[in-house]
Design an enzyme around this catalytic site. Structure first.
Site, PDB file in Angstrom:
ATOM      1  N   ARG A  11      -5.824   6.423  -7.517  1.00  0.00           N
ATOM      2  CA  ARG A  11      -5.512   7.859  -7.322  1.00  0.00           C
ATOM      3  C   ARG A  11      -5.555   8.477  -8.715  1.00  0.00           C
ATOM      4  NH1 ARG A  11      -0.185   7.696  -3.670  1.00  0.00           N
ATOM      5  NH2 ARG A  11      -0.377  10.221  -4.023  1.00  0.00           N
TER       6      ARG A  11
ATOM      7  N   LEU B 219       1.084  -1.198  -0.124  1.00  0.00           N
ATOM      8  CA  LEU B 219       0.032   0.000   0.086  1.00  0.00           C
ATOM      9  C   LEU B 219       0.891   1.165  -0.009  1.00  0.00           C
ATOM     10  CD1 LEU B 219      -2.935  -0.580   2.697  1.00  0.00           C
ATOM     11  CD2 LEU B 219      -3.147  -0.895   0.271  1.00  0.00           C
ATOM     12  N   ASP B 220       0.474   2.433  -0.585  1.00  0.00           N
ATOM     13  CA  ASP B 220       1.053   3.501  -0.734  1.00  0.00           C
ATOM     14  C   ASP B 220       1.445   4.018   0.799  1.00  0.00           C
ATOM     15  OD1 ASP B 220       1.346   3.570  -3.251  1.00  0.00           O
ATOM     16  OD2 ASP B 220      -0.295   5.250  -3.634  1.00  0.00           O
ATOM     17  N   ARG B 221       2.651   4.717   1.061  1.00  0.00           N
ATOM     18  CA  ARG B 221       2.742   5.195   2.296  1.00  0.00           C
ATOM     19  C   ARG B 221       1.779   5.735   2.943  1.00  0.00           C
ATOM     20  NH1 ARG B 221       7.574   9.367   3.434  1.00  0.00           N
ATOM     21  NH2 ARG B 221       6.198  10.701   1.956  1.00  0.00           N
TER      22      ARG B 221
END
Length: 297
Positions: free
Chosen positions: A239, A138-140
């Site tokens: 996104r 997962l993205d930060r």
């Protein structure tokens, strides 16, 4: 079937078996009101005893006359807390965590704050001879559910057949503006440029084909709460696709429009369901939608 007897030292409820059945099946029949996930967690967390012996196998054969003891206290072997993640499920092969925003899935460059390191410290503290193996990311700044394997074989089993192993994976996001359509699909090609910005193209641009299905849960004039189901798992897929629709994820400094009501990227991986790579049992996990997403509608 006999009702549980008095609670003994160690806070166990005791049952007497009156028919043959595999342990998990018998527990689900007997412990009415308990979810399948909770019963499995108790079993894997070493909270079940048969004739005084701790048993973790789902298919352990029960016979009439056996005594089954069910722990009513801690499901896990130890109490452990981290401000960055919560362990929601653990067995000898893997862990499922609920990750906070602001922490990387794994080490990158000089950064030391990452979930793998936190889990490795937990394994060391609990005297488990294993390490966390990254299976997906997962993205930060995205929060939510993730799986980490405890050994290489389990990691490979998950990675090699990921799209068949994971049968339901959904995200929820607070996006900018009022979305008109209740549901729909975005599909195009995604590719990184030299600055590592992912951009989309309606025709094949040499990138990877990406498909996102969406469903609006709630909306206001300023924002919409949207559920996303990924048919493909590309980098920054949600996104970029929400930005393509003109409703970027709130708080997205890379693809957003400056709308930041929560002071964070408003993207959360809230549902994760998969077949266990070793036992092949279906496991289903869901975390609550963050309160600040809902408050800003």
């Amino acid at each position: 079937m006999h009702q549980p007897g008095k609670m003994s030292q160690g806070d166990y409820a005791h049952y007497r078996v009156d028919h043959e059945a595999p342990l998990l099946e018998w527990l689900l029949e007997t412990l009415k009101g308990e979810s399948r996930t909770k019963v499995k967690a108790t079993l894997q967390g070493r909270g079940i005893r048969v004739n005084g012996k701790t048993v973790t196998k789902y298919d352990y054969p029960l016979k009439p006359g056996m005594k089954v003891s069910v722990s009513k206290t801690k499901r896990n072997r130890v109490t452990w807390k981290s401000r960055w993640l919560k362990i929601v499920y653990e067995d000898r092969w893997l862990v499922v965590i609920d990750k906070r925003e602001g922490i990387l899935s794994m080490a990158a460059g000089h950064s030391t704050l990452n979930c793998k390191t936190v889990l490795d410290e937990y394994f060391h503290a609990t005297r488990q001879n294993c390490q966390a193996h990254v299976v997906h990311r997962l993205d930060r700044d995205t929060s939510g559910l993730m799986i980490y394997a405890k050994d290489k074989d389990t990691a490979l089993a998950l990675e090699e057949d990921w799209h068949h192993t994971v049968f339901d994976r959904r995200y929820v996001a607070l996006v900018s503006g009022e979305m008109v359509d209740d549901e729909g699909t975005v599909a195009n090609w995604l590719k990184d440029n030299k600055a590592y910005i992912t951009y989309s193209s309606p025709v094949d641009n040499g990138g990877k084909y990406a498909v996102t299905h969406y469903h609006v849960l709630k909306r206001s004039v300023e924002h919409s709460l949207v559920e996303f189901r990924l048919e493909t798992g590309r980098k920054n897929q949600i996104r970029v696709h929400t930005a393509d629709m003109g409703h970027p994820v709130c708080g997205d400094i890379k693809y957003g429009n400056g709308d930041d009501p929560c002071g964070r990227l408003c993207l959360h991986a809230y549902r994760l369901c998969f077949y266990h790579p070793v036992t092949h049992q279906p496991l289903e996990f869901e975390t609550p939608i963050p309160n600040n997403f809902i408050k800003n509608l």
